[in-house]
Design a protein around this motif. Structure first.
Motif, mmCIF file in Angstrom:
data_model
loop_
_atom_site.group_PDB
_atom_site.id
_atom_site.type_symbol
_atom_site.label_atom_id
_atom_site.label_comp_id
_atom_site.label_asym_id
_atom_site.label_seq_id
_atom_site.Cartn_x
_atom_site.Cartn_y
_atom_site.Cartn_z
ATOM 1 N N ALA A 251 8.107 -3.438 -18.904
ATOM 2 C CA ALA A 251 6.945 -2.914 -19.694
ATOM 3 C C ALA A 251 6.442 -1.369 -19.444
ATOM 4 N N LEU A 252 6.776 -1.075 -18.233
ATOM 5 C CA LEU A 252 6.777 0.449 -17.881
ATOM 6 C C LEU A 252 7.576 1.315 -18.431
ATOM 7 N N HIS A 253 9.081 0.861 -18.821
ATOM 8 C CA HIS A 253 9.926 1.808 -19.417
ATOM 9 C C HIS A 253 9.549 1.620 -20.987
ATOM 10 N N GLN B 6 0.865 -1.176 -0.043
ATOM 11 C CA GLN B 6 -0.019 0.121 0.080
ATOM 12 C C GLN B 6 0.925 1.159 0.013
ATOM 13 N N ILE B 7 0.404 2.396 -0.968
ATOM 14 C CA ILE B 7 1.207 3.562 -0.987
ATOM 15 C C ILE B 7 0.360 4.589 -0.241
ATOM 16 N N ARG C 147 13.674 7.575 -11.987
ATOM 17 C CA ARG C 147 12.210 7.908 -12.639
ATOM 18 C C ARG C 147 11.328 8.012 -11.463
ATOM 19 N N ARG C 148 10.477 9.190 -11.460
ATOM 20 C CA ARG C 148 9.272 9.093 -10.495
ATOM 21 C C ARG C 148 8.261 9.317 -11.418
ATOM 22 N N TYR C 149 6.828 8.838 -11.068
ATOM 23 C CA TYR C 149 5.664 8.696 -11.868
ATOM 24 C C TYR C 149 4.725 9.317 -10.850
ATOM 25 N N PRO C 150 3.941 10.066 -11.526
ATOM 26 C CA PRO C 150 2.738 10.634 -10.962
ATOM 27 C C PRO C 150 1.815 9.576 -10.268
ATOM 28 N N ARG C 151 1.074 9.727 -9.297
ATOM 29 C CA ARG C 151 0.247 8.629 -8.750
ATOM 30 C C ARG C 151 -0.666 8.098 -9.801
ATOM 31 N N ASP C 152 -1.211 9.225 -10.605
ATOM 32 C CA ASP C 152 -2.308 8.746 -11.529
ATOM 33 C C ASP C 152 -1.843 7.971 -12.849
ATOM 34 N N ALA C 153 -0.254 7.715 -12.777
ATOM 35 C CA ALA C 153 0.095 6.612 -13.774
ATOM 36 C C ALA C 153 -0.619 5.334 -13.521
ATOM 37 N N GLN D 265 7.390 0.633 -7.330
ATOM 38 C CA GLN D 265 6.308 0.773 -6.839
ATOM 39 C C GLN D 265 5.158 0.839 -7.913
ATOM 40 N N LEU D 266 5.336 1.494 -9.004
ATOM 41 C CA LEU D 266 4.293 1.376 -9.863
ATOM 42 C C LEU D 266 4.142 0.104 -10.472
ATOM 43 N N ALA D 267 5.183 -0.657 -10.538
ATOM 44 C CA ALA D 267 5.290 -1.994 -11.284
ATOM 45 C C ALA D 267 4.399 -3.054 -10.203
#
Length: 171
Positions: free
Chosen positions: A26-28, A3-4, A46-52, A15-17
């Motif tokens: 796949a994310l890359h 959980q984030i 890399r830092r992805y916005p939460r809505d990613a 975390q996104l994965a």
């Protein structure tokens, strides 16, 4: 599943994965194709916005039903300010993709229905084979044992087909 906390607005690729079920590679790949975006830290991470998370879910759902990535990218690019797709966006896009999917289903049904005949025959004749030449659509334009599917630039491919036939005839 980790959980984030809500107060975290950016996710690492790991975390996104973990949250999305997509692999890091796949994310890359999605990022290289413009489907998601990230920013780089001073350490070049890399830092992805939460809505990613929602964008990845959208991409994966569309892929599961057979929508090509290029079509998905076009759909995402049409959203205002590259915002995250909503339920309404998905409903609208799925409606526009419906006819494309219906056509694929029709083609797969035809393949399934004629597969047994083809395996039994084994000829793969372009003159008579319902898999290689459905409804004899090429019968009036071409003859021969090779068929190159036209995808734009048909004249160039016809020229290549003609050269291949001449080489075969000279053997």
């Amino acid at each position: 599943m980790p959980q984030i906390p809500e107060k975290i607005h950016e996710l690492t690729v790991g975390q996104l994965a973990a949250r999305s079920g997509a692999t890091v590679s796949a994310l890359h790949f999605y990022e290289s194709k413009g489907l998601i975006s990230s920013r780089r830290t001073t350490g070049n991470q890399r830092r992805y916005p939460r809505d990613a998370l929602r964008r990845v879910a959208f991409v994966r759902a569309a892929q599961r039903v057979g929508i090509p990535l290029a079509t998905i990218r076009e759909a995402l690019a049409e959203l205002p300010e590259e915002r995250t797709p909503t339920r309404e966006d998905w409903a609208h896009l799925s409606e526009t993709w419906r006819s494309e999917l219906d056509e694929r289903i029709k083609q797969l049904n035809r393949l399934r229905d004629h597969l047994t005949d083809c395996i039994g025959c084994g000829c793969l004749s372009l003159d008579t084979c319902v898999l290689s030449n459905p409804d004899d659509v090429f019968g009036e334009r071409r003859t021969g044992s090779r068929l190159m599917v036209e995808q734009g630039g048909g004249r160039q491919k016809e020229g290549r087909l003609h050269r291949e036939r001449e080489r075969e005839d000279s053997r």
